[in-house]
Design an enzyme around this catalytic site. Structure first.
Site, mmCIF file in Angstrom:
data_model
loop_
_atom_site.group_PDB
_atom_site.id
_atom_site.type_symbol
_atom_site.label_atom_id
_atom_site.label_comp_id
_atom_site.label_asym_id
_atom_site.label_seq_id
_atom_site.Cartn_x
_atom_site.Cartn_y
_atom_site.Cartn_z
ATOM 1 N N HIS A 78 -112.851 -17.578 15.469
ATOM 2 C CA HIS A 78 -113.277 -16.596 16.956
ATOM 3 C C HIS A 78 -114.397 -15.928 16.461
ATOM 4 O O HIS A 78 -115.589 -15.180 17.713
ATOM 5 C CB HIS A 78 -112.293 -15.773 16.579
ATOM 6 N N GLN A 80 -117.244 -16.968 15.071
ATOM 7 C CA GLN A 80 -118.007 -17.789 15.385
ATOM 8 C C GLN A 80 -118.552 -18.027 16.715
ATOM 9 O O GLN A 80 -119.920 -18.217 17.406
ATOM 10 C CB GLN A 80 -118.203 -19.202 14.745
ATOM 11 N N ASP A 81 -117.381 -17.817 17.365
ATOM 12 C CA ASP A 81 -117.264 -18.155 19.016
ATOM 13 C C ASP A 81 -118.366 -16.703 19.453
ATOM 14 O O ASP A 81 -118.696 -16.810 20.393
ATOM 15 C CB ASP A 81 -115.934 -18.053 19.839
ATOM 16 N N HIS A 82 -117.885 -15.956 18.892
ATOM 17 C CA HIS A 82 -118.098 -14.632 19.007
ATOM 18 C C HIS A 82 -119.709 -15.002 18.831
ATOM 19 O O HIS A 82 -120.468 -13.772 20.282
ATOM 20 C CB HIS A 82 -118.264 -13.264 18.560
#
Length: 109
Positions: A78, A80-82
């Site tokens: 999550h 890394q996605d942000h």
């Protein structure tokens, strides 16, 4: 790095990436209002937040590259996605600020 330390780094990643994206939105709002100095200031602030987030990611990458085990969780994914979304969003925000500024100049002339 202990699991709790890794989670602390992941939370830095999430918080600072989210801050960068939010400040980027403030830059877009300022540019829509024609306040381009404020828009540029906000983009600089967003870049500072992004730098902190990127440093958190780099710390994790260095740890793994040195052969230490990195605890991978859904929260890390999550985070890394942000970060990737914030980077993409700020790239687009910079372009849109330029578009708004060019539109304002064109409509004046």
């Amino acid at each position: 790095m202990e699991e709790q330390q890794t989670m602390d780094v992941v939370m830095d990643l999430i918080v600072h990436s989210g801050n960068a994206k939010s400040i980027g939105m403030e830059a877009l709002d300022a540019s829509k209002q024609g306040d381009f100095p404020l828009a540029r200031q906000k983009l600089e602030e967003a870049d500072e937040e992004l730098l902190v987030a990127h440093q958190a990611q780099t710390n994790l990458l260095k740890q793994e590259a040195s052969g230490q085990t990195v605890f991978v969780s859904l929260l890390m994914v999550h985070g890394q996605d942000h970060l990737m979304n914030a980077i993409t969003f700020l790239d687009l925000a910079r372009e849109l600020v330029e578009v708004y500024q060019n539109m304002k100049v064109t409509t004046k002339g």
